[in-house]
Design a protein around this motif. Structure first.
Motif, PDB file in Angstrom:
ATOM      1  N   VAL A 110     -13.778  -3.698   1.235  1.00  0.00           N
ATOM      2  CA  VAL A 110     -12.280  -3.657   1.422  1.00  0.00           C
ATOM      3  C   VAL A 110     -11.746  -4.777   0.716  1.00  0.00           C
ATOM      4  N   ILE A 111     -10.840  -4.622  -0.286  1.00  0.00           N
ATOM      5  CA  ILE A 111     -10.322  -5.551  -1.383  1.00  0.00           C
ATOM      6  C   ILE A 111      -8.854  -5.621  -1.000  1.00  0.00           C
ATOM      7  N   PRO A 112      -8.251  -6.701  -0.700  1.00  0.00           N
ATOM      8  CA  PRO A 112      -6.928  -7.073  -0.631  1.00  0.00           C
ATOM      9  C   PRO A 112      -6.143  -7.050  -2.068  1.00  0.00           C
ATOM     10  N   LEU A 113      -5.006  -6.088  -2.228  1.00  0.00           N
ATOM     11  CA  LEU A 113      -4.542  -6.212  -3.534  1.00  0.00           C
ATOM     12  C   LEU A 113      -2.916  -6.636  -3.526  1.00  0.00           C
ATOM     13  N   SER A 114      -2.517  -6.801  -4.616  1.00  0.00           N
ATOM     14  CA  SER A 114      -1.250  -7.227  -4.615  1.00  0.00           C
ATOM     15  C   SER A 114      -0.111  -6.190  -4.069  1.00  0.00           C
ATOM     16  N   GLY A 115       0.943  -6.883  -3.587  1.00  0.00           N
ATOM     17  CA  GLY A 115       2.013  -6.208  -2.815  1.00  0.00           C
ATOM     18  C   GLY A 115       1.763  -5.721  -1.442  1.00  0.00           C
ATOM     19  N   ALA A 116       0.669  -6.293  -0.748  1.00  0.00           N
ATOM     20  CA  ALA A 116       0.336  -6.022   0.628  1.00  0.00           C
ATOM     21  C   ALA A 116      -0.504  -4.712   0.394  1.00  0.00           C
ATOM     22  N   ARG A 117      -1.118  -4.258  -0.498  1.00  0.00           N
ATOM     23  CA  ARG A 117      -1.700  -3.290  -0.809  1.00  0.00           C
ATOM     24  C   ARG A 117      -3.378  -3.554  -0.334  1.00  0.00           C
ATOM     25  N   VAL A 118      -4.174  -2.580  -0.292  1.00  0.00           N
ATOM     26  CA  VAL A 118      -5.870  -2.575  -0.043  1.00  0.00           C
ATOM     27  C   VAL A 118      -6.155  -1.512  -0.496  1.00  0.00           C
ATOM     28  N   ALA A 119      -7.427  -1.934  -1.215  1.00  0.00           N
ATOM     29  CA  ALA A 119      -8.416  -0.993  -1.728  1.00  0.00           C
ATOM     30  C   ALA A 119      -9.704  -0.880  -1.114  1.00  0.00           C
ATOM     31  N   LEU A 120     -10.115   0.531  -0.641  1.00  0.00           N
ATOM     32  CA  LEU A 120     -11.089   0.826   0.029  1.00  0.00           C
ATOM     33  C   LEU A 120     -12.357   1.424  -0.679  1.00  0.00           C
ATOM     34  N   GLU A 126      -8.177   5.808 -11.253  1.00  0.00           N
ATOM     35  CA  GLU A 126      -9.265   6.587 -12.208  1.00  0.00           C
ATOM     36  C   GLU A 126      -9.336   5.635 -13.558  1.00  0.00           C
ATOM     37  N   GLU A 127      -8.525   4.886 -13.882  1.00  0.00           N
ATOM     38  CA  GLU A 127      -8.887   3.766 -14.856  1.00  0.00           C
ATOM     39  C   GLU A 127      -9.901   3.087 -14.433  1.00  0.00           C
ATOM     40  N   LEU A 128      -9.979   2.493 -13.190  1.00  0.00           N
ATOM     41  CA  LEU A 128     -11.139   1.425 -12.668  1.00  0.00           C
ATOM     42  C   LEU A 128     -12.415   2.380 -12.983  1.00  0.00           C
ATOM     43  N   LEU A 129     -12.549   3.455 -12.643  1.00  0.00           N
ATOM     44  CA  LEU A 129     -13.654   4.416 -12.727  1.00  0.00           C
ATOM     45  C   LEU A 129     -14.256   4.575 -14.150  1.00  0.00           C
ATOM     46  N   THR A 130     -13.298   4.756 -14.991  1.00  0.00           N
ATOM     47  CA  THR A 130     -13.424   4.653 -16.381  1.00  0.00           C
ATOM     48  C   THR A 130     -14.175   3.556 -16.887  1.00  0.00           C
ATOM     49  N   SER A 140       9.433  -1.945 -19.011  1.00  0.00           N
ATOM     50  CA  SER A 140       8.978  -2.280 -20.212  1.00  0.00           C
ATOM     51  C   SER A 140       7.362  -2.222 -19.748  1.00  0.00           C
ATOM     52  N   ASP A 141       6.469  -1.933 -20.757  1.00  0.00           N
ATOM     53  CA  ASP A 141       4.956  -1.743 -20.642  1.00  0.00           C
ATOM     54  C   ASP A 141       4.440  -2.977 -20.910  1.00  0.00           C
ATOM     55  N   ALA A 142       5.219  -3.953 -21.749  1.00  0.00           N
ATOM     56  CA  ALA A 142       4.736  -5.110 -22.193  1.00  0.00           C
ATOM     57  C   ALA A 142       4.080  -6.104 -21.268  1.00  0.00           C
ATOM     58  N   ALA A 143       2.871  -6.483 -21.239  1.00  0.00           N
ATOM     59  CA  ALA A 143       2.570  -7.469 -20.212  1.00  0.00           C
ATOM     60  C   ALA A 143       2.914  -9.016 -20.553  1.00  0.00           C
ATOM     61  N   HIS A 148       0.497  -2.468 -13.821  1.00  0.00           N
ATOM     62  CA  HIS A 148       1.432  -1.284 -14.644  1.00  0.00           C
ATOM     63  C   HIS A 148       1.510  -0.063 -13.605  1.00  0.00           C
ATOM     64  N   VAL A 149       2.688   0.398 -13.537  1.00  0.00           N
ATOM     65  CA  VAL A 149       3.071   1.512 -12.791  1.00  0.00           C
ATOM     66  C   VAL A 149       3.495   2.639 -13.645  1.00  0.00           C
ATOM     67  N   THR A 150       3.827   3.789 -13.129  1.00  0.00           N
ATOM     68  CA  THR A 150       4.258   4.989 -13.915  1.00  0.00           C
ATOM     69  C   THR A 150       5.391   4.812 -14.803  1.00  0.00           C
ATOM     70  N   ASP A 151       6.403   4.065 -14.176  1.00  0.00           N
ATOM     71  CA  ASP A 151       7.717   3.761 -15.057  1.00  0.00           C
ATOM     72  C   ASP A 151       7.927   2.555 -15.624  1.00  0.00           C
ATOM     73  N   GLY A 152       6.703   1.587 -15.816  1.00  0.00           N
ATOM     74  CA  GLY A 152       6.944   0.299 -16.189  1.00  0.00           C
ATOM     75  C   GLY A 152       5.913  -0.659 -15.749  1.00  0.00           C
ATOM     76  N   LYS A 153       6.085  -2.030 -15.124  1.00  0.00           N
ATOM     77  CA  LYS A 153       5.336  -2.790 -14.665  1.00  0.00           C
ATOM     78  C   LYS A 153       5.866  -3.516 -13.615  1.00  0.00           C
ATOM     79  N   ILE A 154       4.978  -4.220 -12.941  1.00  0.00           N
ATOM     80  CA  ILE A 154       5.723  -5.240 -11.888  1.00  0.00           C
ATOM     81  C   ILE A 154       4.900  -6.497 -11.989  1.00  0.00           C
ATOM     82  N   ILE A 155       5.797  -7.675 -11.982  1.00  0.00           N
ATOM     83  CA  ILE A 155       5.396  -9.086 -12.055  1.00  0.00           C
ATOM     84  C   ILE A 155       5.396  -9.639 -10.647  1.00  0.00           C
TER      85      ILE A 155
END
Length: 808
Positions: A482-492, A526-530, A758-761, A791-798
């Protein structure tokens, strides 16, 4: 029956001859087709052929080339033996006197009586050699009436009877011997031979006086006929086949040992398999004592006494066994752990250990006085025997096995058998202890690499359960996280590495670390698995130097849940899809595209996104939970769904315990289970604003942030948060694209997120003394607990987080 009766039977057409046959000393029985069906020890001595080599062969094969065999019985009356040259097994000729007598009517079975010419000439033709051969034979030869009563027996028969002539003459077999089942079977076979006129054979087991071990007797029953073909008597010849019988028994015991001992790969169970196999076929009592090193205990010092522990015992051992901590009943086993006991050097086990060889003694013997060894057999007991043999493998002594007999001593053949059994068992124990050591190492490694408690986060209420594989299967590579992610999200995450043992556990640990690293940079599932697939391929290339290592193979399921939107994004690599359990108890597998196993390379992975309903459960599991030898994957999933019907009101921890108890009553393969109840972020803990793409809007945004922090009671965070917001919004206005959005989340941390198209990191750099820019993200990194971008579908989040409460 004496010579006179034999003569009378011969004159009436019987089998056994009279005075004319007195000079012959070997007997060969020939059937109606001219093939040998009886071969005496004397015939073997004369011609060199063993009974097994002669049986069934044409009798004329034993006549030398160019020699004429004796005439058939009944066609020419033979008052004197025929002199001819017979063929010896070694190839040379043997001149012998041969006389043929028919056993039944003309053309039927015959009996050849023969003796070497030299022996006959030396002994004289009237010495009565035939009578001597019959009466002195090592076979028990008897003649019985048609009423099955004893008429005559040779000298060895009376040794077997353990009685004199007057005591047994005229008695039935069951009156001579104990009337048990085997002697009733002998009488029945004799009746059949009498009634049908055909020969019969019976196997019985009798003891010879002075010996306690029973002997196998092969009894051949021939009807004796008159000249008209009527049965007038029965002739039995009992031959002691004990040597061959006990050789077969020993081979059978060794074969059984090789088939049954050591398959469990458990040290103590392997020892019990030896003792259970040995009693009662080999011994009355069997004991196995192992050294501390064999059991993973370093008790014996360099100069200290050698100690052993009783780990297995079978047979009748008496009351002393109760005090030693072992069951005294037949086939008893070690009841719990017995005490360590020092080995006395002059005891039988001590001699076996120090001399590193099997030691055999007959009782009574002073070496067989072992207080606390699991037997109360006194040293002064008369009769019986004992053997101790060291359990040695690869030059290392692992313990000692001891066998006891209460009445029958062990012989040299038994000693060889015990040495073979000890060697076979020692190799199995050595394999088992190495496997147990590897299993313990792999299990410790695996447990150290798996998470102990769910991390602090608010997205889900999670619990997990893990069952390691049993000792036979070996530790596998199942894992979860169980991995806490940014934005209060979590990975299982759940995964399964192919294989067992230390290698699988180490590979699991590497993959888990890689997944956590990739999760920290907020890659979509899907990118993580790749990326993970690429890393597994790199691990395979690293192994090419050692071709004996198998390729890395693994399956993984990765899910990301957002408590703000209640949406869950899932991707999988050859892993079973998760179960979604609804509040009413119904459940279904999520429709997630099935990707290839990790390690194939070049194949795409896809994800699926689903909105999770209120009060549902998300159940992730490895195939060890649902699949077993007697249950396929489909049936296992159906069984799991049945177990989850009433899971709606239970806590995830309780669901884990109930499911593992129901699905895994016995351990087989590794099994990992992860149960999560998704939560929803309270709307009062969320604030968001659209920001115009204008630098002048930054001041207004700071004011709105200050007001919201005051409403949340976080005035002490206002100054820091204003600085962070100013820098993030300014960067988005200056370098990003509209639309721009600011979001504040109050969770265990205060989270500030700025989204743009913007997609620029972003790139943080440390400004030098006279640089006018470059300090913004550096300042954000200094003021926040953590920061990053995704990155999100319509840009990025800092984003940037400030911890509100100490992390658990």
């Amino acid at each position: 029956m004496g010579p006179a009766m034999l003569t009378g039977i011969a004159e009436s057409g019987g089998t056994h001859g009279g005075p004319a046959l007195a000079c012959l000393i070997a007997v060969v029985s020939v059937d109606g087709r001219g093939r040998v069906n009886g071969w005496s020890d004397e015939a073997e001595a004369i011609l060199g052929y063993h009974r097994d080599e002669a049986m069934g062969r044409p009798v004329n094969e034993f006549v030398a080339d160019g020699q004429q065999g004796p005439p058939p019985a009944g066609r020419t009356r033979q008052d004197r033996p025929n002199r001819t040259v017979l063929r010896h097994k070694a190839g040379h000729g043997v001149e012998a006197n041969v006389q043929v007598q028919r056993a039944v009517a003309e053309g039927g079975p015959t009996v050849w009586f023969l003796s070497p010419v030299s022996a006959t000439d030396a002994a004289g033709r009237d010495v009565g050699l035939l009578e001597g051969a019959w009466t002195q034979s090592s076979a028990a030869i008897c003649l019985w009436s048609t009423e099955l009563r004893l008429l005559w027996a040779n000298a060895f028969s009376y040794v077997v009877f353990k009685a004199g002539t007057d005591e047994v003459h005229g008695r039935l077999p069951t009156e001579i011997f104990a009337p048990d089942s085997q002697h009733h079977a002998l009488e029945e076979a004799m009746r059949q031979a009498r009634d049908t006129g055909t020969a019969r054979s019976v196997l019985t087991y009798e003891k010879v006086p002075g010996e306690n071990r029973p002997h196998e007797w092969a009894i051949h029953i021939d009807p004796v006929r008159d000249r008209h073909g009527g049965v007038i008597a029965l002739c039995t010849m009992a031959r002691n086949n004990s040597t061959e019988f006990w050789a077969r028994q020993r081979l059978s015991l060794l074969d059984e040992a090789r088939r049954t001992i050591g398959h469990s790969l458990d040290v103590e169970r392997t020892a019990r398999e030896l003792t259970d196999l040995s009693v009662p076929d080999l011994a009355d009592v069997a004991l196995v004592h192992l050294l501390p090193e064999t059991l993973g205990n370093d008790r014996t010092g360099v100069h200290g006494p050698v100690e052993t522990r009783l780990v297995a015992a079978s047979g009748e051992r008496g009351p002393a066994a109760q005090g030693a901590g072992v069951n005294g009943a037949r086939h008893g086993r070690a009841a719990g752990r017995t005490d360590w006991r020092a080995v006395e050097r002059d005891s039988l086990p001590g001699r076996a250990l120090w001399e590193r060889r099997a030691v055999r003694v007959d009782l009574p013997h002073p070496a067989v006085a072992w207080p606390g060894w699991g037997t109360d057999l006194p040293a002064g007991r008369s009769g019986g025997g004992a053997i101790s043999a060291p359990l040695t493998a690869r030059g290392i002594t692992l313990g000692v096995v001891t066998f006891l007999r209460h009445e029958l001593p062990f012989d040299a053949e038994d000693l060889l058998l015990v040495e073979e059994l000890a060697e076979t068992t020692a190799v199995c124990i050595d394999h088992a202890r190495h496997f147990e050591r590897e299993h313990s190492t792999a299990l410790a490694l695996q447990q150290s690499l798996l998470p102990r408690e769910p991390p602090a986060q608010s997205a889900v209420d999670a619990a997990y359960g893990y069952r390691p594989a049993d000792l036979a299967a070996g530790v596998g590579g199942d894992w979860f996280d169980v991995i806490p992610l940014s934005g209060a999200r979590v990975a299982l995450v759940v995964g399964d590495v192919v294989g067992h043992g230390v290698e699988a556990a180490a590979t699991m640990g590497r993959l888990r670390s890689v997944v956590r690293t990739l999760a920290d940079i907020d890659l979509p599932p899907e990118e993580l698995l790749t990326s993970l697939d690429d890393i597994v391929n790199r691990m395979d290339r690293e192994r090419e130097a050692d071709a004996s290592d198998p390729e890395v193979g693994a399956s993984v399921l990765y899910a990301v849940y957002d408590p703000v939107s209640r949406r869950c994004c899932v991707a999988r690599a050859a892993h079973v899809a998760p179960l979604l359990v609804l509040p009413d108890g119904t459940s279904e597998l999520l429709d997630v595209p099935g990707g290839p196993p990790l390690g194939l390379g070049g194949l795409p992975f896809e994800s699926a996104e689903v909105e999770l309903p209120e009060d549902c459960l998300l159940v992730l599991f490895t195939d060890g939970v649902v699949e077993s030898r007697d249950r396929d994957l489909g049936a296992g999933i159906a069984r799991l769904q049945e177990c989850l019907v009433d899971a709606g009101g239970s806590s995830p921890a309780a669901v884990c315990d109930d499911v593992l108890a129901a699905m895994l009553p016995r351990r087989g393969d590794d099994a990992a289970l992860l149960v999560a109840r998704p939560r929803t972020l309270d709307a009062a803990d969320l604030a968001q604003w659209d920001v115009p793409p204008d630098a002048s809007a930054v001041s207004a945004v700071r004011g709105m942030v200050t007001e919201r922090l005051a409403a949340w009671g976080l005035d002490d965070r206002s100054f820091t948060t204003e600085l962070i917001v100013s820098e993030l919004v300014t960067n988005a206005v200056r370098y990003g694209k509209a639309p721009i959005r600011l979001r504040l989340i109050r969770d265990q941390a205060l989270i500030c997120e700025v989204t743009d198209a913007s997609d620029a990191a972003p790139h943080m750099r440390r400004a030098r003394s006279f640089d006018e820019g470059g300090r913004g993200l550096f300042l954000v990194a200094q003021l926040s607990t953590s920061w990053g971008s995704r990155h999100v579908t319509d840009g990025k989040i800092i984003w940037a987080e400030q911890q509100l409460a100490p992390a658990e």
